[in-house]
Scaffold this motif. Structure first.
Motif, PDB file in Angstrom:
ATOM      1  N   ALA A  86       0.812  -1.218   0.000  1.00  0.00           N
ATOM      2  CA  ALA A  86       0.000   0.000   0.000  1.00  0.00           C
ATOM      3  C   ALA A  86       0.844   1.267   0.000  1.00  0.00           C
ATOM      4  CB  ALA A  86      -0.943   0.006   1.198  1.00  0.00           C
ATOM      5  N   HIS A  87       2.100   1.161   0.451  1.00  0.00           N
ATOM      6  CA  HIS A  87       2.971   2.351   0.535  1.00  0.00           C
ATOM      7  C   HIS A  87       4.368   2.010   0.032  1.00  0.00           C
ATOM      8  CE1 HIS A  87      -0.130   2.980   3.733  1.00  0.00           C
ATOM      9  NE2 HIS A  87      -0.233   4.137   3.094  1.00  0.00           N
ATOM     10  N   TYR A  88       4.422   1.294  -1.070  1.00  0.00           N
ATOM     11  CA  TYR A  88       5.703   0.830  -1.605  1.00  0.00           C
ATOM     12  C   TYR A  88       6.629   1.999  -1.946  1.00  0.00           C
ATOM     13  CZ  TYR A  88       8.876  -1.899  -4.623  1.00  0.00           C
ATOM     14  OH  TYR A  88       9.967  -2.510  -5.192  1.00  0.00           O
ATOM     15  N   ALA A  89       6.069   3.099  -2.393  1.00  0.00           N
ATOM     16  CA  ALA A  89       6.869   4.270  -2.770  1.00  0.00           C
ATOM     17  C   ALA A  89       7.111   5.200  -1.592  1.00  0.00           C
ATOM     18  CB  ALA A  89       6.162   5.037  -3.893  1.00  0.00           C
ATOM     19  N   GLY A  90       6.700   4.787  -0.389  1.00  0.00           N
ATOM     20  CA  GLY A  90       6.693   5.696   0.749  1.00  0.00           C
ATOM     21  C   GLY A  90       5.393   6.480   0.736  1.00  0.00           C
ATOM     22  N   GLU A  91       4.938   6.903   1.895  1.00  0.00           N
ATOM     23  CA  GLU A  91       3.664   7.617   1.966  1.00  0.00           C
ATOM     24  C   GLU A  91       3.758   8.972   1.282  1.00  0.00           C
ATOM     25  OE1 GLU A  91       1.081   7.550   5.276  1.00  0.00           O
ATOM     26  OE2 GLU A  91       2.207   5.985   6.307  1.00  0.00           O
ATOM     27  N   VAL A  92       2.794   9.255   0.410  1.00  0.00           N
ATOM     28  CA  VAL A  92       2.780  10.546  -0.270  1.00  0.00           C
ATOM     29  C   VAL A  92       2.426  11.644   0.724  1.00  0.00           C
ATOM     30  CG1 VAL A  92       2.198   9.535  -2.508  1.00  0.00           C
ATOM     31  CG2 VAL A  92       0.357  10.280  -0.973  1.00  0.00           C
ATOM     32  N   ASP A  99      -9.231  15.132  -0.501  1.00  0.00           N
ATOM     33  CA  ASP A  99      -9.984  14.084   0.176  1.00  0.00           C
ATOM     34  C   ASP A  99      -9.204  12.761   0.133  1.00  0.00           C
ATOM     35  OD1 ASP A  99     -10.421  12.868  -2.331  1.00  0.00           O
ATOM     36  OD2 ASP A  99     -12.398  13.773  -2.562  1.00  0.00           O
ATOM     37  N   ARG A 100      -9.712  11.801   0.887  1.00  0.00           N
ATOM     38  CA  ARG A 100      -9.011  10.523   1.037  1.00  0.00           C
ATOM     39  C   ARG A 100      -8.858   9.794  -0.291  1.00  0.00           C
ATOM     40  NH1 ARG A 100     -10.870   5.709   5.256  1.00  0.00           N
ATOM     41  NH2 ARG A 100      -9.269   4.184   4.666  1.00  0.00           N
ATOM     42  N   GLU A 101      -9.886   9.863  -1.127  1.00  0.00           N
ATOM     43  CA  GLU A 101      -9.857   9.153  -2.412  1.00  0.00           C
ATOM     44  C   GLU A 101      -8.799   9.740  -3.340  1.00  0.00           C
ATOM     45  OE1 GLU A 101     -10.826   6.221  -5.157  1.00  0.00           O
ATOM     46  OE2 GLU A 101     -11.304   6.410  -3.017  1.00  0.00           O
ATOM     47  N   ALA A 102      -8.697  11.053  -3.361  1.00  0.00           N
ATOM     48  CA  ALA A 102      -7.700  11.703  -4.212  1.00  0.00           C
ATOM     49  C   ALA A 102      -6.286  11.352  -3.756  1.00  0.00           C
ATOM     50  CB  ALA A 102      -7.901  13.213  -4.192  1.00  0.00           C
ATOM     51  N   ARG A 103      -6.092  11.314  -2.448  1.00  0.00           N
ATOM     52  CA  ARG A 103      -4.766  10.953  -1.936  1.00  0.00           C
ATOM     53  C   ARG A 103      -4.439   9.501  -2.282  1.00  0.00           C
ATOM     54  NH1 ARG A 103      -2.426  10.559   4.258  1.00  0.00           N
ATOM     55  NH2 ARG A 103      -0.230  10.559   3.657  1.00  0.00           N
ATOM     56  N   ARG A 104      -5.462   8.642  -2.203  1.00  0.00           N
ATOM     57  CA  ARG A 104      -5.237   7.236  -2.542  1.00  0.00           C
ATOM     58  C   ARG A 104      -4.806   7.095  -3.994  1.00  0.00           C
ATOM     59  NH1 ARG A 104      -7.373   3.488  -5.271  1.00  0.00           N
ATOM     60  NH2 ARG A 104      -9.273   4.630  -5.765  1.00  0.00           N
ATOM     61  N   ARG A 105      -5.411   7.868  -4.886  1.00  0.00           N
ATOM     62  CA  ARG A 105      -5.039   7.802  -6.297  1.00  0.00           C
ATOM     63  C   ARG A 105      -3.591   8.247  -6.510  1.00  0.00           C
ATOM     64  NH1 ARG A 105     -10.410   9.784  -7.091  1.00  0.00           N
ATOM     65  NH2 ARG A 105      -9.600  11.925  -7.300  1.00  0.00           N
ATOM     66  N   ARG A 106      -3.171   9.273  -5.783  1.00  0.00           N
ATOM     67  CA  ARG A 106      -1.774   9.714  -5.901  1.00  0.00           C
ATOM     68  C   ARG A 106      -0.826   8.650  -5.343  1.00  0.00           C
ATOM     69  NH1 ARG A 106       0.429  13.575  -3.294  1.00  0.00           N
ATOM     70  NH2 ARG A 106      -1.166  13.956  -1.697  1.00  0.00           N
ATOM     71  N   GLN A 107      -1.242   8.031  -4.258  1.00  0.00           N
ATOM     72  CA  GLN A 107      -0.415   6.967  -3.680  1.00  0.00           C
ATOM     73  C   GLN A 107      -0.294   5.795  -4.641  1.00  0.00           C
ATOM     74  OE1 GLN A 107       1.028   6.811  -0.147  1.00  0.00           O
ATOM     75  NE2 GLN A 107       2.221   5.507  -1.503  1.00  0.00           N
ATOM     76  N   ASP A 108      -1.410   5.410  -5.254  1.00  0.00           N
ATOM     77  CA  ASP A 108      -1.398   4.316  -6.229  1.00  0.00           C
ATOM     78  C   ASP A 108      -0.455   4.616  -7.385  1.00  0.00           C
ATOM     79  OD1 ASP A 108      -3.239   2.937  -4.714  1.00  0.00           O
ATOM     80  OD2 ASP A 108      -4.943   3.323  -6.039  1.00  0.00           O
ATOM     81  N   ALA A 110       2.123   6.619  -7.423  1.00  0.00           N
ATOM     82  CA  ALA A 110       3.506   6.579  -6.948  1.00  0.00           C
ATOM     83  C   ALA A 110       3.981   5.138  -6.778  1.00  0.00           C
ATOM     84  CB  ALA A 110       3.627   7.339  -5.632  1.00  0.00           C
ATOM     85  N   ASN A 111       3.121   4.294  -6.230  1.00  0.00           N
ATOM     86  CA  ASN A 111       3.486   2.881  -6.033  1.00  0.00           C
ATOM     87  C   ASN A 111       3.721   2.177  -7.365  1.00  0.00           C
ATOM     88  OD1 ASN A 111       3.179   3.184  -3.262  1.00  0.00           O
ATOM     89  ND2 ASN A 111       1.109   2.346  -3.229  1.00  0.00           N
ATOM     90  N   ASN A 112       2.859   2.456  -8.331  1.00  0.00           N
ATOM     91  CA  ASN A 112       3.007   1.839  -9.650  1.00  0.00           C
ATOM     92  C   ASN A 112       4.304   2.273 -10.322  1.00  0.00           C
ATOM     93  OD1 ASN A 112       0.636   0.089 -10.504  1.00  0.00           O
ATOM     94  ND2 ASN A 112      -0.443   1.862  -9.701  1.00  0.00           N
ATOM     95  N   ALA A 113       4.619   3.559 -10.205  1.00  0.00           N
ATOM     96  CA  ALA A 113       5.856   4.070 -10.784  1.00  0.00           C
ATOM     97  C   ALA A 113       7.070   3.421 -10.123  1.00  0.00           C
ATOM     98  CB  ALA A 113       5.920   5.586 -10.642  1.00  0.00           C
ATOM     99  N   ALA A 114       7.026   3.258  -8.810  1.00  0.00           N
ATOM    100  CA  ALA A 114       8.132   2.636  -8.080  1.00  0.00           C
ATOM    101  C   ALA A 114       8.299   1.171  -8.489  1.00  0.00           C
ATOM    102  CB  ALA A 114       7.894   2.745  -6.576  1.00  0.00           C
ATOM    103  N   LEU A 115       7.170   0.489  -8.687  1.00  0.00           N
ATOM    104  CA  LEU A 115       7.237  -0.918  -9.097  1.00  0.00           C
ATOM    105  C   LEU A 115       7.849  -1.048 -10.488  1.00  0.00           C
ATOM    106  CD1 LEU A 115       6.536  -3.907  -8.652  1.00  0.00           C
ATOM    107  CD2 LEU A 115       4.270  -3.427  -9.611  1.00  0.00           C
ATOM    108  N   LEU A 116       7.427  -0.204 -11.414  1.00  0.00           N
ATOM    109  CA  LEU A 116       7.963  -0.256 -12.774  1.00  0.00           C
ATOM    110  C   LEU A 116       9.465   0.038 -12.779  1.00  0.00           C
ATOM    111  CD1 LEU A 116       5.124   1.468 -14.830  1.00  0.00           C
ATOM    112  CD2 LEU A 116       5.692  -0.966 -14.748  1.00  0.00           C
ATOM    113  N   ALA A 117       9.889   0.972 -11.963  1.00  0.00           N
ATOM    114  CA  ALA A 117      11.314   1.296 -11.890  1.00  0.00           C
ATOM    115  C   ALA A 117      12.112   0.131 -11.323  1.00  0.00           C
ATOM    116  CB  ALA A 117      11.519   2.549 -11.036  1.00  0.00           C
ATOM    117  N   ALA A 118      11.586  -0.509 -10.293  1.00  0.00           N
ATOM    118  CA  ALA A 118      12.285  -1.636  -9.672  1.00  0.00           C
ATOM    119  C   ALA A 118      12.372  -2.825 -10.612  1.00  0.00           C
ATOM    120  CB  ALA A 118      11.573  -2.032  -8.380  1.00  0.00           C
TER     121      ALA A 118
END
Length: 211
Positions: A86-92, A99-108, A110-118
Motif C-alpha cells: 500500500a505504501h511501496y513508494a513511501g507515503e505521499v 480528500d481521502r480518495e484523491a490521496r489514494r489515487r496519488r499513492q497508487d 507513486a506505487n506503480n511508478a516505483a514498481l515499474l522502476a524496480a
C-alpha cells in the motif's frame, strides 16, 4: 447469528467480503462502527499482520473477528512489495483540502511508478496478488482459521484499464486476456485473490465453527 468484526474500516473490503460470505449465519461489521482503532502492522508477513489485526479487534469487541492482509508479491523482487504494497513508494505527502480518495489515487500512481522502476532491469515479470484471511473466535483463540488465496499474473510495462485500484492497471491476467483494471467488478470478484481465500474460509467456517 454470529457477529464477526472485520478488522478494517475499508468500505469496499467490507462490501466485497459480505458478498463472498453471503449465506452464512453471520453479521459482518467493521471495527470502526464499534469505535475500535486500527491495529499496528509491524510484521514482515501477511499472516502475522492479519493475525495481529484479528486478535486486536477480537480483544476490543470481546468476540469473534476477521482480518485480511493482502498485497502484491513479485518473484524477481524477492516478494516485494509484499506487506508494504500500500505504501511501496513511501507515503505521499498530505495536501491541504485533498480528500481521502484523491490521496489514494496519488499513492497508487507513486506505487506503480516505483514498481515499474524496480522491475525495469528484470525480464521475469511474474507476480501474484495474495490475500490472507484470519478469523478468531476470541482474542486468545488457540486455533485461528487461516485461509490464503493467490491470483497469478504478470506485470506490464505500462498501465492499462480504469477500473479497480492499486496495482490493478499493471497486473495482466493471461487466463482472462486482460489487466485486473480492465475487468468488470463482478468478474474480478469471481477470480480475485480475496475470492479464493474467502472460498477456503467459507469451508473452514463450516467445518471448524459449524456455521
Amino acid at each position: 447469528m454470529l457477529r464477526l468484526v472485520l478488522a478494517s474500516n475499508n468500505a469496499k473490503k467490507l462490501s466485497e467480503l459480505r458478498a463472498l460470505l453471503a449465506g452464512l449465519p453471520l453479521q459482518l461489521v467493521t471495527q470502526g462502527s464499534l469505535g475500535i482503532a486500527e491495529a499496528e502492522e509491524p510484521h514482515h508477513t501477511f499472516i502475522e499482520n492479519a493475525l495481529a489485526k484479528a486478535r486486536h479487534a477480537a480483544r476490543a469487541c470481546g468476540g469473534a473477528a476477521l482480518a485480511d492482509d493482502s498485497g502484491l508479491c513479485v518473484g524477481a523482487l524477492a516478494g516485494a512489495p509484499g506487506v508494504v504494497s500500500a505504501h511501496y513508494a513511501g507515503e505521499v505527502a498530505v495536501v491541504d483540502g485533498e480528500d481521502r480518495e484523491a490521496r489514494r489515487r496519488r499513492q497508487d500512481a507513486a506505487n506503480n511508478a516505483a514498481l515499474l522502476a524496480a522491475l525495469a532491469p528484470h525480464a521475469d515479470r511474474r507476480a501474484h496478488f495474495i490475500s490472507t484471511l484470519v478469523a478468531v473466535r476470541h482474542a486468545d483463540d488457540p486455533e485461528p482459521l487461516v485461509a490464503v488465496g493467490r491470483w497469478p499474473g504478470e506485470i506490464l510495462t505500462a498501465p492499462r484499464g480504469s477500473h479497480g485500484f492499486g496495482y490493478d492497471p499493471l497486473m495482466w491476467i493471461p487466463a482472462l486476456d486482460a489487466t485486473v483494471a480492465e475487468l468488470p467488478a463482478a468478474l474480478k470478484n469471481q477470480h480475485s485473490h480475496r475470492a479464493r481465500s474467502a472460498a477456503v474460509l467459507r469451508e473452514m467456517l463450516g467445518t471448524a465453527w459449524h456455521l
